[in-house]
Design a protein around this motif. Structure first.
Motif, PDB file in Angstrom:
ATOM      1  N   GLY A 196       0.798  -1.245  -0.026  1.00 12.22           N
ATOM      2  CA  GLY A 196      -0.059   0.117  -0.060  1.00 12.22           C
ATOM      3  C   GLY A 196       0.839   1.212   0.030  1.00 12.22           C
ATOM      4  N   LYS A 200       0.892   4.101  -3.038  1.00  9.66           N
ATOM      5  CA  LYS A 200       0.815   5.534  -2.668  1.00  9.66           C
ATOM      6  C   LYS A 200       1.815   6.361  -3.029  1.00  9.66           C
ATOM      7  CE  LYS A 200      -0.170   8.589   1.286  1.00  9.66           C
ATOM      8  NZ  LYS A 200      -0.441   8.689   2.625  1.00  9.66           N
ATOM      9  N   LYS A 203       1.996   6.712  -6.899  1.00 14.55           N
ATOM     10  CA  LYS A 203       0.868   7.747  -7.434  1.00 14.55           C
ATOM     11  C   LYS A 203       1.408   9.140  -7.199  1.00 14.55           C
ATOM     12  CE  LYS A 203      -3.147   4.581  -6.763  1.00 14.55           C
ATOM     13  NZ  LYS A 203      -4.736   4.539  -5.980  1.00 14.55           N
ATOM     14  N   GLY A 224      -2.673  -1.311  -7.947  1.00 13.65           N
ATOM     15  CA  GLY A 224      -3.633  -1.983  -6.801  1.00 13.65           C
ATOM     16  C   GLY A 224      -3.230  -3.035  -6.385  1.00 13.65           C
ATOM     17  N   SER A 226      -5.491  -6.446  -4.112  1.00 18.15           N
ATOM     18  CA  SER A 226      -6.799  -7.101  -3.982  1.00 18.15           C
ATOM     19  C   SER A 226      -6.469  -8.381  -2.859  1.00 18.15           C
ATOM     20  CB  SER A 226      -7.728  -7.436  -5.038  1.00 18.15           C
ATOM     21  OG  SER A 226      -6.847  -8.329  -5.928  1.00 18.15           O
ATOM     22  N   TYR A 249     -10.205  -2.343   3.577  1.00 16.96           N
ATOM     23  CA  TYR A 249     -10.245  -0.962   2.769  1.00 16.96           C
ATOM     24  C   TYR A 249      -9.819   0.229   3.539  1.00 16.96           C
ATOM     25  CZ  TYR A 249     -13.402  -3.819  -0.333  1.00 16.96           C
ATOM     26  OH  TYR A 249     -13.954  -4.570  -1.414  1.00 16.96           O
ATOM     27  N   GLY A 250     -10.287   0.305   4.659  1.00 16.51           N
ATOM     28  CA  GLY A 250      -9.739   1.456   5.332  1.00 16.51           C
ATOM     29  C   GLY A 250      -8.278   1.948   5.803  1.00 16.51           C
ATOM     30  N   ASN A 251      -7.523   0.663   6.160  1.00 13.83           N
ATOM     31  CA  ASN A 251      -6.115   0.650   6.341  1.00 13.83           C
ATOM     32  C   ASN A 251      -5.217   0.650   5.297  1.00 13.83           C
ATOM     33  OD1 ASN A 251      -6.482   1.307   9.174  1.00 13.83           O
ATOM     34  ND2 ASN A 251      -6.948  -0.774   9.517  1.00 13.83           N
ATOM     35  N   LYS A 253      -6.406   0.311   1.986  1.00 14.85           N
ATOM     36  CA  LYS A 253      -6.645   0.942   0.504  1.00 14.85           C
ATOM     37  C   LYS A 253      -6.907  -0.185  -0.572  1.00 14.85           C
ATOM     38  CE  LYS A 253      -6.765   4.811   2.635  1.00 14.85           C
ATOM     39  NZ  LYS A 253      -8.123   5.540   3.134  1.00 14.85           N
ATOM     40  N   ASN A 255      -8.192  -2.239  -3.479  1.00 16.99           N
ATOM     41  CA  ASN A 255      -9.204  -2.215  -4.707  1.00 16.99           C
ATOM     42  C   ASN A 255     -10.441  -3.004  -4.392  1.00 16.99           C
ATOM     43  OD1 ASN A 255      -6.595  -1.327  -5.554  1.00 16.99           O
ATOM     44  ND2 ASN A 255      -7.639  -0.539  -7.285  1.00 16.99           N
ATOM     45  N   ARG A 293     -18.437   0.151   0.467  1.00 17.47           N
ATOM     46  CA  ARG A 293     -17.382   0.832  -0.487  1.00 17.47           C
ATOM     47  C   ARG A 293     -18.171   2.012  -1.124  1.00 17.47           C
ATOM     48  NH1 ARG A 293     -15.905  -3.218  -4.711  1.00 17.47           N
ATOM     49  NH2 ARG A 293     -14.613  -1.751  -5.397  1.00 17.47           N
TER      50      ARG A 293
END
Length: 438
Positions: A196, A200, A203, A224, A226, A249-251, A253, A255, A293
């Motif tokens: 993650g 980041k 990006k 990403g 999964s 999803y929260g910690n 991110k 996809n 989501r």
């Protein structure tokens, strides 16, 4: 063993991984001289891009030989299945061959653990590196990452893959330790965290390069990640799965979190259930996941403490609405968009369209019909200029009965018994049962 035999074994072994969102498309081919191409070749599955495009992938394992003995896995160490192994060069050749024939647009590659996690990861990376560097392959590559591998190898994998995935498998450490003793939730979280962070950073670098209008591959990393969780292999409730998904999803991110219903395998472990969970449970989890989501729900809302499993008869959004009737009816001409999202049958896109349209005029039912809103579900929960539902007519009990599937009548089977007992024995057993003797 020839390449075709290996492909049949290792493509079939890869079908249990749902992380590439295989669509299960109907098989079509041009073997009869009609049309061009095929969707039914061994190892070809279908995935969907965020923009809705269907992508054909070559989906296979590098090998189904594995050091791990995960009870729920058909390729576990103690399983008596046919084993096969590709070399990295064979996978590269297969991928390019399928790609040049326009059968596929990318590769989904996973593997059993051979020798060590690092060695296996090196083999997977070699495939991706050869495709990218030696053959200038521009197609999609999804690599299944091994959390026990070194962080340096995981980072290297991200430089060649479009997406990485690490399977969480089960939401609780205690059941994971029982069913997959070599795996650990903490290690998986650490690996996801490092991936993650790299995503980041990548990006940020890409954003800066775009501002400078510079085209460069510097800082490129997978876009990403999964994961997948297996439903019904242990006693975990839907609340356990969704709580874990909300955390991921929260910690991290992620996809996407995929849910795969446990499927009984040949020669199963004695600690596994004998049958699969109902597929509708998997479907309800995907619906609840979507609400987390995109609709602003949280697990505590969807899963009250007294009901840790989702209602299989109605979808989770409708279930929440029936438990919270005080929120409804919602005025589509006045309510904030967050409340519009809560109306059963009203999707995100139509909610946004309603907000845009009501700036110009008050909405009537005819306007909603033009938007193709699912009025059958919406009407009991909304108000507009020419519609207001009756609370008495649309009570929670009536609504549940209205939307839930009708009960199915059980059927008696009159097939002959599978055993070869004489008829007299069957009759005597029936008489004993009739008199309460068992």
């Amino acid at each position: 063993m020839n390449t075709l035999s290996k492909l049949e074994i290792l493509a079939d072994a890869a079908k249990y991984d749902a992380s590439c969102a295989s669509s299960g498309a109907a098989k079509k081919n041009s073997s009869q001289g009609k049309g061009v191409g095929s969707t039914g070749g061994a190892g070809i599955c279908h995935s969907y891009a965020p923009d809705g495009r269907c992508i054909s992938l070559l989906k296979l394992l590098l090998t189904n030989v594995c050091l791990y003995d995960c009870h729920y896995c058909i390729n576990r160490r103690s399983s008596n299945v046919r084993r096969a192994r590709f070399t990295p060069e064979e996978v590269v050749e297969l991928t390019l061959s399928f790609y040049k024939r326009n059968y596929i647009e990318g590769l989904f590659l996973s593997s059993g653990i051979i020798r060590s996690a690092d060695y296996t990861m090196e083999q997977l990376i070699q495939v991706a590196k050869t495709l990218r560097d030696d053959h200038h392959f521009r197609g999609y590559i999804h690599l299944k990452t091994i959390p026990e591998a070194s962080p340096e190898l995981i980072e290297l994998a991200g430089k060649y893959a479009d997406r990485l995935s690490i399977n969480v498998e089960l939401p609780r450490q205690e059941t994971l330790a029982k069913l997959a003793p070599e795996k650990n939730v903490a290690r998986t979280r650490d690996a996801m965290g490092s991936i993650g962070e790299k995503i980041k950073e990548s990006k940020v670098i890409k954003r800066e390069l775009r501002k400078k209008k510079v085209r460069s591959q510097v800082g490129t990393f997978a876009t990403g990640q999964s994961t997948q969780m297996i439903i019904g292999a242990d006693g975990s409730t839907d609340a356990h799965f969704l709580t874990r998904a909300e955390d991921l999803y929260g910690n991290f991110k992620l996809n996407r979190v995929y849910y795969s219903a446990f499927s009984p395998i040949p020669e199963p472990s004695v600690i596994l259930p004998l049958k699969s969970p109902p597929l509708v449970r998997e479907h309800r989890l995907y619906q609840a996941d979507w609400l987390l989501r995109f609709y602003g729900y949280d697990v505590a809302e969807l899963m009250p403490a007294e009901a840790p499993n989702l209602d299989l008869d109605i979808d989770p959004k409708l279930s929440w609405a029936l438990r919270n009737r005080q929120v409804f009816p919602v005025d589509v001409n006045r309510s904030p968009i967050e409340l519009l999202y809560r109306i059963p049958g009203l999707g995100v896109r139509n909610a946004q369209r309603i907000v845009g349209l009501r700036r110009h005029h008050a909405l009537r039912l005819q306007d909603l019909i033009k938007l193709r809103v699912n009025l059958k579900k919406c009407l009991p929960f909304m108000i507009c200029i020419d519609h207001s539902p009756s609370r008495l007519e649309w009570s929670s009990e009536r609504l549940r009965a209205h939307f839930a599937p009708p009960p199915e009548q059980l059927e008696l089977s009159f097939d002959p018994p599978s055993t070869s007992k004489p008829v007299s024995s069957d009759l005597s057993t029936a008489k004993e049962a009739h008199h309460g003797e068992f």
